[in-house]
Design a protein around this motif. Structure first.
Motif, PDB file in Angstrom:
ATOM      1  N   CYS A  17      27.216  40.701 -19.334  1.00 41.61           N
ATOM      2  CA  CYS A  17      27.556  41.608 -18.233  1.00 41.61           C
ATOM      3  C   CYS A  17      27.201  43.057 -18.581  1.00 41.61           C
ATOM      4  O   CYS A  17      26.686  43.797 -17.735  1.00 41.61           O
ATOM      5  CB  CYS A  17      29.049  41.512 -17.914  1.00 41.61           C
ATOM      6  N   CYS A  77      31.671  41.063 -21.135  1.00 38.83           N
ATOM      7  CA  CYS A  77      30.926  40.343 -22.177  1.00 38.83           C
ATOM      8  C   CYS A  77      29.536  40.970 -22.365  1.00 38.83           C
ATOM      9  O   CYS A  77      29.115  41.823 -21.582  1.00 38.83           O
ATOM     10  CB  CYS A  77      30.800  38.860 -21.815  1.00 38.83           C
ATOM     11  N   CYS A 105      32.614  39.062 -15.429  1.00 40.90           N
ATOM     12  CA  CYS A 105      33.781  39.706 -16.055  1.00 40.90           C
ATOM     13  C   CYS A 105      33.542  41.199 -16.302  1.00 40.90           C
ATOM     14  O   CYS A 105      34.472  41.968 -16.444  1.00 40.90           O
ATOM     15  CB  CYS A 105      34.126  38.999 -17.364  1.00 40.90           C
ATOM     16  N   TRP A 106      32.278  41.605 -16.418  1.00 41.32           N
ATOM     17  CA  TRP A 106      31.861  42.981 -16.702  1.00 41.32           C
ATOM     18  C   TRP A 106      32.358  43.477 -18.056  1.00 41.32           C
ATOM     19  O   TRP A 106      32.459  44.670 -18.290  1.00 41.32           O
ATOM     20  CB  TRP A 106      32.251  43.948 -15.563  1.00 41.32           C
ATOM     21  N   CYS A 135      26.826  36.529 -16.690  1.00 40.64           N
ATOM     22  CA  CYS A 135      28.057  36.506 -17.497  1.00 40.64           C
ATOM     23  C   CYS A 135      28.077  35.294 -18.432  1.00 40.64           C
ATOM     24  O   CYS A 135      27.644  34.216 -18.058  1.00 40.64           O
ATOM     25  CB  CYS A 135      29.259  36.474 -16.560  1.00 40.64           C
ATOM     26  N   HIS A 136      28.594  35.493 -19.649  1.00 42.10           N
ATOM     27  CA  HIS A 136      28.686  34.391 -20.619  1.00 42.10           C
ATOM     28  C   HIS A 136      30.008  33.635 -20.499  1.00 42.10           C
ATOM     29  O   HIS A 136      30.222  32.646 -21.176  1.00 42.10           O
ATOM     30  CB  HIS A 136      28.557  34.934 -22.046  1.00 42.10           C
TER      31      HIS A 136
HETATM   32 ZN   LIG Z   1      30.747  38.660 -18.455  1.00 42.90          ZN
END
Ligand SMILES: [Zn+2]
Length: 211
Positions: free
Chosen positions: A186, A183, A180-181, A172-173
């Motif tokens: 993800c 970005c 976060c699923w 994840c960034h």
């Molecule tokens: Zn993410």
């Protein structure tokens, strides 16, 4: 070897440690997700590396965090001349520790986006390091990219066969305790696991059908 908290470098680490003791180097540059650093530490500990060194580079920023700078066509996660800087630290570490191999976990897809992941770049860098140091010349230091011919899904399949602790990796960034699923990092992770046919231990559980 260069270790982030990502799947690629974790896989390169597990591949390399089958053949030799490994020292790991992680770069804490400005804007890197805190959880990615935690992942790198956890992976290094799980893989029982000889030493895990954290290099702090707070003034090195991603393109998206540099006001007014223009990096046409490159993603906001691009870090200006990142690999020139990271591999110079790695070569210095190799000189200090007597290592003969510098390992990076870049996959085939990375080279399509970034010039500083190309074969030409690494060949030039290797020559520059050898020209710079009699110790590196004596140790015949090489830069190795064991995943360079593999796509991301192929890396995930290899990781699965090597029993890489994929649950410890971070893609994840954004900042947060969990992925976060949403970005780019993800979304790419979810797509690559699906394409590889491997279950992501971090994927959110799907709700069952409501009947
Ligand atoms: Zn993410």
């Amino acid at each position: 070897m260069l270790l982030s908290g990502g799947i690629d470098s974790a896989t390169a680490l597990y591949l390399t440690r089958k053949e030799r003791p490994v020292r790991a180097l992680t770069f804490a540059y400005h804007g890197i997700a805190g959880q990615e650093l935690e992942s790198a530490k956890a992976i290094a500990a799980e893989a029982k590396v000889t030493e895990h060194r954290l290099v702090r580079l707070p003034d090195l920023k991603e393109a998206g965090d540099i006001a007014g700078a223009r990096f046409g066509g490159l993603p906001p996660t691009y870090v200006p001349l990142r690999n020139s800087i990271f591999y110079s630290f790695a070569a210095s570490y190799a000189e200090e520790s007597g290592a003969s191999l510098i390992v990076g976990g870049h996959n085939r897809d990375d080279e399509r986006i970034f010039d500083d992941v190309s074969s030409g770049f690494f060949a030039s860098l290797e020559r520059a390091f050898l020209a710079a140091s009699p110790i590196l010349r004596r140790n015949r230091v090489r830069i190795s990219r064991p995943l360079g011919s593999r796509s991301k899904p192929e890396v995930i399949r290899l990781a699965s066969s090597l029993r890489v602790p994929l649950e410890l990796t971070w893609s994840c960034h954004r900042e947060g305790i969990n992925h976060c699923w949403e970005c780019d990092g993800c979304l790419m992770r979810a797509k690559s696991f699906a394409s590889a046919g491997v279950t992501d231990p971090l994927a959110p559980k799907r709700r069952g059908k409501i009947t």
